[in-house]
Write an enzyme that holds these catalytic residues in place. Structure first.
Site, short mmCIF file in Angstrom:
data_model
loop_
_atom_site.label_atom_id
_atom_site.label_comp_id
_atom_site.label_asym_id
_atom_site.label_seq_id
_atom_site.Cartn_x
_atom_site.Cartn_y
_atom_site.Cartn_z
CD1 TRP A 1 -0.02 -1.51 3.10
CD2 TRP A 1 0.69 0.61 3.27
NE1 TRP A 1 0.83 -1.43 4.19
CE2 TRP A 1 1.27 -0.13 4.32
CE3 TRP A 1 0.99 1.98 3.17
CZ2 TRP A 1 2.14 0.43 5.26
CZ3 TRP A 1 1.85 2.54 4.11
CH2 TRP A 1 2.41 1.77 5.13
CG ASN A 2 5.07 1.26 0.93
OD1 ASN A 2 4.80 0.57 -0.05
ND2 ASN A 2 6.23 1.18 1.56
CE LYS B 1 -3.13 -9.33 -2.15
NZ LYS B 1 -3.77 -8.10 -1.65
CD GLU C 1 12.90 -4.90 -5.11
OE1 GLU C 1 13.49 -4.44 -4.11
OE2 GLU C 1 13.44 -5.02 -6.21
CG LEU C 2 11.44 -9.43 0.66
CD1 LEU C 2 12.04 -10.71 1.19
CD2 LEU C 2 9.95 -9.60 0.39
CB CYS D 1 11.14 -0.80 1.79
SG CYS D 1 11.25 -0.13 0.13
CD GLU E 1 10.67 -2.05 7.17
OE1 GLU E 1 10.01 -3.11 7.31
OE2 GLU E 1 10.92 -1.59 6.05
#
Ligand code: NAP
Length: 488
Positions: A160-161, A184, A260-261, A294, A391
């Protein structure tokens, strides 16, 4: 809030899933609410798709992909360029939709639309530059060469960011090289995804090439994406925890994977840094999107000789930041996306204070109420604090003191994550020494803002696999084939 009355073109506000070139309601008729995070008002009701709709979308993508791949790269590029032009023509509306469902300030949302669209333009160009090699043959009567071919159908899951850019950074390279996708979006921000689909439709991207399947049951939708043999690749942006689940679930069908975590970015300020540059860089990196990216600096390491000056200068700037509704003039920080995120920020601040930290500014929920949190600076940060290892995903800068370059590098690398690292120094030798020693996918000196379509974006260690954007971004969507021709 009547979102339809805010935009020029209300047909960009879609509520159905986009499957095989049409917007359709959920088969069950179910919908879920999309809310404005400032007011909690419901701004749209969107189709709540189940696993069977995901399967339908995969069938559509699988059927459409060969004809799309058979087009020349130039033909595909021309269609993508139309999509890019339409995104730019509708940038104001796309930004309004984004701010309404996600809360980031409108100016920042416009910035994201420009950034997101740049991937469509870039990969339209890159599609024409996909090439293989002719190899020096070890046999006189045989030719060896490589071909680069699209992987086929890929599945994308986005957070969502960055409700626009995380979609275009995946979909544009994939479809540019001849793949088809099922995507999705995050349940908080499906409207930006559906608006992009509407513009892709208008641009002439054929039915079945892009499919958007919103839904509340992410595990069920993700399960289909991982287990369906027809899907040859998964591309995911989100938390490391979910990345691990997707990787495990994809093991049986041996899919190509890019992830991409999460990050736990260090930002190091050396004594020889330009103070203003370091403060500006820290603000750009830490407080953008209310700290919810992130690549936001999470641990700020400041050398002893500049520590007090830096803390004072940062605090002076942070105390001036205007917090509020993203639609209001001059606002630079919106709300935290939801209650869960807000509670994590509160928890990190309380933990830091309990372990001896001192709040120089902020430190509590903002008077706006809801999930607004004050931009915060904390000094006296220690390794035992949660902000060191987790984080925060919020507007909190925790300042740790260090003495030597070696100590700074050790602290910076002391994490399972390895996405972005920032450092500020005017010593050229140090720029290279530190940049090479940082165990990160992106080492950024003397600036806090660097995202663009040109640089390869991605992490090492628990921050993920693969790179997005740049000349390398198409590699994730291509297979290499060896072709050998004998009897020459
Ligand atoms: P998240 O919980 O992992 O969600 C991301 C996406 O995964 C959403 O679409 C979510 O769907 C979906 N999802 C959740 N559980 C799933 C499952 N079991 N199977 C399939 N899909 C599933 O992450 P988030 O908290 O929204 O996003 C923040 C995280 O993303 C942070 O860690 C941040 O660092 C990371 N991030 C990384 C990058 C990067 O480029 N490295 C960029 C941006 C963000 P629902 O919305 O329906 O739950």
């Amino acid at each position: 809030m009547d979102l339809h009355s805010l935009v020029k073109d209300s047909s960009l506000i879609q509520s159905g899933a986009y499957i095989n070139g049409a917007f359709v309601p959920a088969k069950s008729g179910a919908t879920f609410d999309v809310t404005n995070p400032v007011t909690n008002e419901v701004i749209a009701k969107v189709a709540d798709c189940d696993a069977s709709m995901m399967e339908e979308a995969v069938t559509a993508a699988h059927a459409a992909q060969p004809a799309w791949a058979a087009k020349t790269a130039k033909e595909r590029a021309n269609i993508l360029k139309k999509w890019y032009d339409l995104c730019m023509e509708n940038a104001d509306d796309l930004a309004i939709i984004l701010t309404a469902e996600m809360g980031k300030p409108l100016a920042e949302a416009k910035g994201e639309i420009g950034y997101g669209s740049s991937f469509i333009e870039w990969f339209a160009e890159q599609a024409k530059r996909v090439m293989g090699d002719v190899l020096e043959s070890p046999f006189a009567d045989k030719k060896f060469m490589t071909l680069r071919q699209p992987v086929g159908v890929f599945a994308a899951i986005t957070p969502w960011n960055f409700p626009n850019a995380m979609i275009t950074r995946k979909v544009a390279p994939g479809i540019a090289v001849g793949c088809a996708c099922v995507l999705k979006p995050a349940e908080q921000t499906p409207l930006s995804a559906l608006a992009l689909a509407e513009l892709a439709h208008r641009a002439g991207i054929p039915a079945g090439i892009i499919n958007i399947i919103p839904g509340m049951d992410a595990p069920a939708l993700g399960d289909v994406m991982c287990r369906d043999e027809r899907i040859r690749k998964i591309t995911f942006t989100g938390s490391t925890e979910v990345g691990r689940i997707l990787m495990r679930q994809s093991a049986d069908t041996i899919k190509k994977i890019s992830l991409e975590l999460g990050g736990n970015a260090p930002l190091i300020v050396f004594d020889d840094a330009d103070l203003d540059e370091a403060v500006e860089g820290a603000i750009a990196s830490k407080y953008r999107n209310a700290g919810q990216t992130c690549v936001c600096a999470n641990r700020v390491f400041v050398q002893a000789g500049i520590y007090d000056k830096f803390a004072a200068a940062l605090t002076a700037k942070v105390a001036e930041m205007k917090v509020g509704d993203g639609f209001d003039d001059g606002v630079v920080q919106g709300p935290i996306i939801d209650q869960q995120g807000f509670e994590k920020v509160e928890r990190h601040v309380a933990d830091a204070v309990a372990k001896g930290g001192t709040i120089l500014t902020g430190g509590k929920p903002h008077e706006m109420g809801g999930t607004f949190f004050e931009p915060t600076v904390i000094t006296g940060a220690q390794k035992e604090m949660q902000v060191y290892s987790e984080e925060t995903f919020g507007p909190v800068a925790a300042l740790f003191k260090f003495e030597t370059e070696e100590e700074a590098i050790t602290l910076a690398n002391d994490t399972i994550f390895g996405l972005a690292a920032y450092y500020f120094t005017k010593d050229v030798g140090r720029v290279f020494r530190v940049g090479e020693a940082l165990e990160y996918g992106m080492a950024i000196a003397n600036t806090g803002a660097y995202s663009s379509e040109v640089g390869p974006f991605g992490g090492v260690k628990a921050s993920g696999l693969g790179r997005e954007g740049s000349i390398y971004g198409v590699d994730e969507f291509l297979e290499m084939k060896l072709m050998v021709v004998g009897g020459i």
